[in-house]
Structure formats: C-alpha cells, structure tokens
Design a protein around this motif. Structure first.
Motif, mmCIF file in Angstrom:
data_model
loop_
_atom_site.group_PDB
_atom_site.id
_atom_site.type_symbol
_atom_site.label_atom_id
_atom_site.label_comp_id
_atom_site.label_asym_id
_atom_site.label_seq_id
_atom_site.Cartn_x
_atom_site.Cartn_y
_atom_site.Cartn_z
ATOM 1 N N ALA A 90 34.160 29.380 41.407
ATOM 2 C CA ALA A 90 35.076 28.334 40.932
ATOM 3 C C ALA A 90 34.268 27.140 40.405
ATOM 4 O O ALA A 90 34.591 26.557 39.358
ATOM 5 N N THR A 91 33.199 26.805 41.101
ATOM 6 C CA THR A 91 32.349 25.683 40.677
ATOM 7 C C THR A 91 31.775 25.934 39.284
ATOM 8 O O THR A 91 31.486 25.011 38.540
ATOM 9 N N ARG A 92 31.596 27.193 38.953
ATOM 10 C CA ARG A 92 31.018 27.533 37.634
ATOM 11 C C ARG A 92 32.110 27.767 36.598
ATOM 12 O O ARG A 92 31.864 28.368 35.561
ATOM 13 N N GLY A 93 33.326 27.356 36.930
ATOM 14 C CA GLY A 93 34.399 27.379 35.927
ATOM 15 C C GLY A 93 35.338 28.553 36.003
ATOM 16 O O GLY A 93 36.256 28.681 35.170
ATOM 17 N N ALA A 94 35.129 29.468 36.983
ATOM 18 C CA ALA A 94 35.978 30.673 37.030
ATOM 19 C C ALA A 94 37.420 30.332 37.399
ATOM 20 O O ALA A 94 37.685 29.391 38.137
ATOM 21 N N LYS A 95 38.353 31.154 36.838
ATOM 22 C CA LYS A 95 39.758 31.085 37.260
ATOM 23 C C LYS A 95 39.869 32.018 38.455
ATOM 24 O O LYS A 95 39.471 33.191 38.363
ATOM 25 N N THR A 96 40.414 31.535 39.567
ATOM 26 C CA THR A 96 40.372 32.353 40.774
ATOM 27 C C THR A 96 41.764 32.817 41.210
ATOM 28 O O THR A 96 42.694 32.041 41.326
ATOM 29 N N PHE A 97 41.835 34.124 41.408
ATOM 30 C CA PHE A 97 43.073 34.771 41.858
ATOM 31 C C PHE A 97 42.742 35.409 43.206
ATOM 32 O O PHE A 97 41.842 36.251 43.292
ATOM 33 N N VAL A 98 43.418 34.970 44.264
ATOM 34 C CA VAL A 98 43.056 35.433 45.604
ATOM 35 C C VAL A 98 44.219 36.205 46.237
ATOM 36 O O VAL A 98 45.358 35.739 46.224
ATOM 37 N N VAL A 99 43.905 37.376 46.788
ATOM 38 C CA VAL A 99 44.879 38.149 47.560
ATOM 39 C C VAL A 99 44.458 38.035 49.019
ATOM 40 O O VAL A 99 43.335 38.410 49.372
ATOM 41 N N THR A 100 45.301 37.489 49.849
ATOM 42 C CA THR A 100 44.864 37.247 51.232
ATOM 43 C C THR A 100 46.017 37.292 52.230
ATOM 44 O O THR A 100 47.179 37.120 51.858
ATOM 45 N N ASN A 101 45.640 37.509 53.487
ATOM 46 C CA ASN A 101 46.609 37.319 54.570
ATOM 47 C C ASN A 101 46.023 36.345 55.592
ATOM 48 O O ASN A 101 46.457 36.301 56.731
ATOM 49 N N GLN A 102 45.016 35.586 55.156
ATOM 50 C CA GLN A 102 44.379 34.616 56.042
ATOM 51 C C GLN A 102 44.942 33.228 55.762
ATOM 52 O O GLN A 102 45.475 32.966 54.674
ATOM 53 N N ASN A 103 44.762 32.387 56.754
ATOM 54 C CA ASN A 103 45.279 31.035 56.624
ATOM 55 C C ASN A 103 44.272 30.192 55.837
ATOM 56 O O ASN A 103 43.391 29.566 56.414
ATOM 57 N N ILE A 104 44.384 30.211 54.521
ATOM 58 C CA ILE A 104 43.395 29.492 53.705
ATOM 59 C C ILE A 104 44.077 28.343 52.961
ATOM 60 O O ILE A 104 45.290 28.350 52.761
ATOM 61 N N ASP A 105 43.264 27.392 52.533
ATOM 62 C CA ASP A 105 43.772 26.240 51.799
ATOM 63 C C ASP A 105 44.015 26.668 50.349
ATOM 64 O O ASP A 105 43.086 26.791 49.545
ATOM 65 N N LYS A 106 45.278 26.895 50.024
ATOM 66 C CA LYS A 106 45.633 27.468 48.716
ATOM 67 C C LYS A 106 45.240 26.563 47.553
ATOM 68 O O LYS A 106 45.005 27.040 46.440
ATOM 69 N N SER A 107 45.185 25.253 47.819
ATOM 70 C CA SER A 107 44.948 24.319 46.710
ATOM 71 C C SER A 107 43.556 24.497 46.108
ATOM 72 O O SER A 107 43.266 23.994 45.035
ATOM 73 N N ARG A 108 42.689 25.262 46.821
ATOM 74 C CA ARG A 108 41.318 25.425 46.302
ATOM 75 C C ARG A 108 41.218 26.540 45.254
ATOM 76 O O ARG A 108 40.168 26.780 44.683
ATOM 77 N N PHE A 109 42.327 27.248 45.029
ATOM 78 C CA PHE A 109 42.265 28.395 44.106
ATOM 79 C C PHE A 109 43.364 28.290 43.051
ATOM 80 O O PHE A 109 44.357 27.590 43.251
ATOM 81 N N ASP A 110 43.171 28.976 41.941
ATOM 82 C CA ASP A 110 44.170 28.886 40.872
ATOM 83 C C ASP A 110 45.462 29.580 41.245
ATOM 84 O O ASP A 110 46.549 29.116 40.923
ATOM 85 N N TYR A 111 45.355 30.745 41.867
ATOM 86 C CA TYR A 111 46.574 31.423 42.278
ATOM 87 C C TYR A 111 46.304 32.251 43.527
ATOM 88 O O TYR A 111 45.284 32.956 43.598
ATOM 89 N N VAL A 112 47.205 32.171 44.490
ATOM 90 C CA VAL A 112 47.027 32.931 45.731
ATOM 91 C C VAL A 112 48.255 33.814 45.957
ATOM 92 O O VAL A 112 49.383 33.343 45.892
ATOM 93 N N VAL A 113 48.017 35.112 46.203
ATOM 94 C CA VAL A 113 49.103 36.015 46.594
ATOM 95 C C VAL A 113 48.953 36.281 48.083
ATOM 96 O O VAL A 113 47.901 36.750 48.532
ATOM 97 N N GLU A 114 49.990 35.945 48.812
ATOM 98 C CA GLU A 114 49.914 36.180 50.251
ATOM 99 C C GLU A 114 50.517 37.537 50.586
ATOM 100 O O GLU A 114 51.597 37.888 50.090
ATOM 101 N N ILE A 115 49.791 38.270 51.427
ATOM 102 C CA ILE A 115 50.315 39.557 51.887
ATOM 103 C C ILE A 115 50.434 39.493 53.417
ATOM 104 O O ILE A 115 49.782 38.651 54.039
ATOM 105 N N PRO A 116 51.230 40.340 54.024
ATOM 106 C CA PRO A 116 51.394 40.274 55.482
ATOM 107 C C PRO A 116 50.074 40.563 56.209
ATOM 108 O O PRO A 116 49.205 41.261 55.673
ATOM 109 N N PRO A 117 49.939 40.054 57.434
ATOM 110 C CA PRO A 117 48.729 40.343 58.208
ATOM 111 C C PRO A 117 48.612 41.840 58.486
ATOM 112 O O PRO A 117 49.631 42.509 58.689
ATOM 113 N N VAL A 118 47.386 42.333 58.460
ATOM 114 C CA VAL A 118 47.171 43.764 58.738
ATOM 115 C C VAL A 118 45.726 43.934 59.215
ATOM 116 O O VAL A 118 44.834 43.197 58.774
ATOM 117 N N ASN A 119 45.509 44.878 60.105
ATOM 118 C CA ASN A 119 44.155 45.157 60.587
ATOM 119 C C ASN A 119 43.253 45.464 59.385
ATOM 120 O O ASN A 119 43.602 46.290 58.543
#
Ligand code: AGP
Length: 613
Positions: A544-573
């Motif tokens: 991101a620091t180098r200008g990338a557009k970031t698309f994140v798929v996660t089920n972790q509790n992360i600060d969404k404002s740090r990425f361009d787009y976040v897709v949340e999925i349910p928690p899973v092992n």
C-alpha cells in the motif's frame, strides 16, 4: 478437448447429434462435423468453427439417416480446417470415423498405407484409422458378420497412443462400432435407441442408464441391443450404471453462465461431498477405503499429484494432513512428476486429484507411481472416469457436473474431501486428540452455511471488480493456507479475465516481486490465520505504501480503513479456510471477466478436460 457423440435408433440422427455436440461445446473446440448412414452410403458434413455453423450447410436438412457419429475437434495435428475436421473417411468412402486422443505412430502407419496405395487428404493422425480399417477389411476373406469388427480390432492393434473411436460403415448400415483406450467413452441406453458420448452430460437428457467402457473393449451398438467384446473379441457382459445427475443439473438453471451457477452451487455440493463420511462422536468412514493403522503407520510420505486447480487443492490441504497425521506430504505437478524419477515406493501413498478423471498427465503420473509399488488413491468427480479405473482406491467428490472450464465447485469439494481424508487417517493413526478432530468436523459441517453467507452479498466484490477490470497485472498474496488459496485466486483471474497475475507467499514479496508494485497495482490478499495476521497485514501495508490498491479477504478483526476494500467472511479454522476464502476470489475473477465482456464459460485456448499432453 475433442468431443464425441453418436446415435443409433429410429429417429433422424442429425438433430440429435447436433444437440449432443452443442452440449459438448464447453470442452473447447475449433471445428465440428458428423456422418450419417443414408441409403447405402455415408454422408459427411463438417465445418471449421462453431457447431451451429453445420446448420448453414444445405445438405444437413436432407439427411434422413437414423445412425450417425459426430465430433468436435480441438486441433492437435494440422490446423483447424474443414479437411482436418472429423469425421474422416477411407479412400473408398466405406468407413467413417471420429476419434478423440492421439495416434502417436500415425506417421509410420501413413507411410505403410501410402505404400499400399492409399491417399491422404488431411494432416491429421486420425485419417489413418478409416484407411487402416479398410486395409484390414479388404484383406479378410471371411465374410461373416464380424468382419467389420475384426477390421476395427486389427487396426487398433497397430495403434500406439490414446483413442476413443466411433466407426460406421455403409456396408453395415445397422450399427456403430466403438472402442477406447486411455480416452473416455460412454454408451447411454434408451428405448429402441442408444446414445454414445465422450461425456455423460451430452446425452443425459436422453437417459440415465449408461455402460462405461474399459480400455480395449469393443462394442457393436444396434438400436435394440449391444454386443460387448474384450480385446480378443470374446463376448463379455457389462452391467449398466445408473447416473444420478438429472439433465437440468447439467443446464444453467437460470444463471447467466455455468461458472456463476457452479459458484452458487457450492453450499449444496459441499453437503454432497461430506455425505455420511463424517459424523460427530463416531469415526469417519469411506465406503471404498479400508486403511489400517498398520498400513498408515508404515507410510514414509504422501504424494499428492495433480494439475491446475486440482493441484492447488492439494497445496491447500497439505498442512492439514501433515498436522493431523504426522506424515510428510509432498504436492507435485503431474506433468513434472511423470518425467522425473520421484523417490517413491511401496511406503508412499500417492493421491491423484482430477475433477474430470481424464487428465493425461495425471493418469500417466498415477501409472508411474503404480509401477514403483505405491498404493494409489484417485479423487475424482466423474464416476467411472479413466483415473478411477487405474487407481487402487477411489473416492468421489460428488460435486455434480462441472461444465465451466474454470473449476470452482470441484476445487472446494476437493479441499473438503482431502480434509475429511486427513481426519479419517488421523483417527485410524491416533495422531491427533479426538476433541481437535471433533472441532474440525463441526467446522466442516458449518461450511455450507458459511459459504451461503458469503454468496448472499456479493455487491462489494462486484464493485471492486468494476473498479479494477482494466488492469494489466495483479498480485494475490497470503501466508500458509492463505498463500495456497492465493495461487488458486490468481489462476482463476488469468484463465477467465486474461489479466496477468501472480500468486505469491506474502513473505516472498521482498525477495523480488515488490519491485513490480507501483501506483494503482492491485494486490489481493487473504488473511484468515490469526497467528499470521500481523505479519500478513504488514505485507499489505508494504505494498500500500508503494501505491498499490488493496483488496483484502479476511475473517480477522482488522482495521478496515487501512485498505481500499475489505470483504469479510465468517470465521473458520485456517486449516480448512481455503474452501471458504476462495469464494470471493472466484467471484472477483468472474465479475472482472463479465465487466470485460468475455465468455467466462469458454475461455480462449483452454479446454475443460486436458486429455492430451
Ligand atoms: C481450472 O480452472 C482449470 N481449468 C484447470 O487448471 C484444471 O483444474 C486442470 O486442467 C485439471 O483438471 P482435472 O481436475 O480435470 O484433472
């Protein structure tokens, strides 16, 4: 790859043949053709391009024959052209043949036939087949009813390579003869009619009762009966298999494309894959496996061998199997494995994954492992497919027919099936505490509902896809099983959207690929493992620091404002997370390809089942 259809019955054959060819279109092809038996002669119609272009040939509507063979060709020998299209006929126009596979020694046979006065019109390997049949037919002085069959068998005895063949003759206007070796062929049984195809879905609307052929079986197919023979032309009995898929399951079911339909089918297909194989508070079981503690304890390693998406399913489950069973797992690309001298022996369990069960490299790699004394286990989606006949054991994914070239539901079913296999083996071995296995089973049972949750709201994924669909390059990154799913996400994007992409282990970025990151490069990252979350987030920040557009798929509790787009999925092992986290990646590729106006079900240069090297 090429597709075969055939019909023997009482109705006009040509519309039935064309219908079958249309159902095989998804396999990929460049030309199509058919032959029917008319009054004492064979009519042959073929064209370069789509199946529907056959309808433009005026002669088609004049065909009255009730017996015919048909083919979609994917060029291997000789460019796509009318003359190279199948069916091919012998010089006397007595025999007409369609063929899937490759006759490897066709050049030697061509020289032999040329020396015996035969001419060749095409550049194909196939054209030697009808001419060699004619050669043997004309040499046979015994004029009994099996003369045609003997000529086909004699010709096949000379072939090196793989083939599924249909042959008709103007001298025998009541039958089609078929045979196969290392290439699929099935016969569907109807009322006073029989259908032939290389693929079950092509004839599923006519019947659910099939005969599956073994290598070197020969069959005379009449409208009301069939004669089966072994390689020595001794009569054999075959039993009918009832295929449970219904015809509508093989159609689009209201979805715009097969790929989208198959993505949405995943909750259902995973339920089918699970079936009754796992139960809470009871040992897991596979009807077709009888592994003992003694056998599993003797293993020095497990080799998982496959191609493409199926190979990615192996990478995605390597950690789970190692973790639960304490057996080293190596995942290998079949086309590499088959040409080296892998260190495997009777203490190695070799697992082969193939949706179609017909992938040439995977089958060859399986044969190699067998020759070195390994026990082989096939994982396939297609009942009776070639790989299942070669392997010592088979377990089926039961994902239902997968028509789109890009594999989606087969991947998640493979991941789930391999996970269940890992649990099953760990239970026998006693290598993992039972409460850990019970928890994992619960997680597997919950997967279909979690998948449905992801599928219920795809608007964000669609919007991000719209935003980046004009990109030329993308990266998919992750750690552990998230890395495994990144490889699959990247392959999906490449194959259907034609955008260059790379799947990388996040920790590898600094060792080279980060040099490629510039303003607006899209980086898709998957973060589902709590233990690796901080490190994964740091890697996304680096790009991101180098200008990338970031698309994140996660089920972790992360600060969404740090990425361009976040897709949340349910928690899973995280051991089974690829089965869930892949879904946003499948949809991402799908919507990009749609945004670009591409044919997602039939991407260029690709075929559903890669039956040649
Ligand atoms: C997947 O989207 C691809 N079309 C391809 O990689 C495929 O998985 C590969 O060819 C293996 O096919 P199989 O599973 O039928 O053996």
């Amino acid at each position: 790859m090429c597709g075969i259809v055939g019909y023997v019955g009482q109705k006009k054959a040509s519309p039935i043949l064309i219908d079958g060819l249309l159902k095989l279109e998804y396999r990929g092809y460049d030309s199509a053709g058919l032959s029917t038996i008319e009054t004492n002669s064979i009519s042959n119609i073929k064209n370069k391009g789509r199946v529907n272009s056959l309808n433009d040939i005026p002669e088609l509507s004049t065909l009255e024959g009730t017996i015919g063979i048909a083919h979609t060709r994917w060029a291997t020998h000789g460019k796509p052209s009318v003359v190279n299209s199948h069916p091919h006929m012998d010089n006397s126009k007595t025999f007409s043949v369609v063929h899937n596979g490759i006759i490897e020694n066709y050049n030697d046979l061509r020289i032999f036939l040329t020396n015996n006065g035969y001419n060749f019109l095409s550049q194909t390997d196939t054209e030697v087949i009808p001419n060699l049949i004619h050669y043997y037919f004309s040499k046979d002085t015994n004029n009994d009813d099996k003369k045609f069959l003997r000529a086909v068998q004699s010709a096949c005895n000379d072939f090196k390579g793989s083939y599924a063949i249909e042959v008709i003759s103007s001298l025998y206007p009541d039958r089609v003869i078929v045979t196969r070796k290392d290439s699929p062929l099935v016969i569907g049984i109807g009322e006073n009619e029989n259908h032939i195809s290389s693929d079950i879905p092509a004839i599923l609307s006519y019947t659910k009762d099939f005969y599956l052929l073994d290598d070197n079986n020969y069959v005379e197919i009449y409208k009301d009966h069939l004669n089966f023979y072994n390689s020595n032309l001794e009569k054999i009995e075959k039993s009918i298999k009832n295929i449970e898929w219904d015809a509508t399951a093989a159609e689009k079911d209201g979805y715009e494309d097969y790929m989208l339909k198959e993505i949405y089918e995943q909750p259902k297909s995973i339920r089918e894959t699970i079936g009754s194989r796992i139960k809470l508070d009871a040992p897991s079981c596979f009807d077709d496996l009888n592994f003992t503690k003694e056998y599993l304890s003797s293993l020095n390693k497990i080799c998982i061998v496959a191609c493409g998406t199926a190979m990615h399913a192996g990478i995605a489950t390597k950690t789970l199997i190692e973790h639960l069973c304490n057996i080293p797992v190596e995942v290998e690309i079949a086309s590499e494995f088959r040409y080296r001298n892998p260190i495997i022996n009777e203490k190695t369990l070799a697992i082969y994954i193939s949706q179609s069960g017909e992938t040439a490299d995977t089958i060859a790699a399986l044969k190699l492992a067998k020759s070195k004394g390994c026990k082989t286990l096939a994982i396939s989606n297609v009942i009776g497919s070639s790989i299942t006949r070669e392997a010592d054991y088979t377990i089926y994914t039961h994902a239902g027919p997968e028509i789109a070239v890009a594999s989606t539901k087969a991947y998640t079913s493979q991941v789930v099936l391999l996970s269940i296999l890992g649990i099953y083996m760990a239970e026998i071995l006693g290598t993992t505490k039972s409460y850990v296995l019970e928890d994992l089973k619960k997680e597997i049972f919950e997967l279909p509902n979690k998948m449905q949750t992801v599928l219920n709201d795809v608007s964000g994924i669609k919007n991000f896809a719209k935003l980046v669909h004009k990109e030329k390059d993308m990266f998919f990154i992750g750690r552990g099983t998230d890395y495994a799913v990144s490889l699959e996400g990247s392959l999906k994007l490449k194959e259907i959207s034609y955008i260059h992409s790379e799947g990388y282990a996040s920790g590898e970025l600094k060792h080279g690929p980060i040099a490629l990151i510039e303003d607006n490069t899209t980086v898709v990252s998957v973060i589902t493992n709590e233990d690796l979350m901080e490190k994964s987030i740091s890697n996304v920040q680096e790009v991101a620091t180098r200008g990338a557009k970031t698309f994140v798929v996660t089920n972790q509790n992360i600060d969404k404002s740090r990425f361009d787009y976040v897709v949340e999925i349910p928690p899973v092992n995280s051991l089974i997370s690829p089965a869930l986290s892949v879904i946003p990646l499948q949809l991402f590729s799908y919507y990009i390809a749609k945004e670009k106006g591409l044919d997602v079900d039939k991407p260029r240069n690709l075929a559903k089942s890669v039956t040649v090297e």
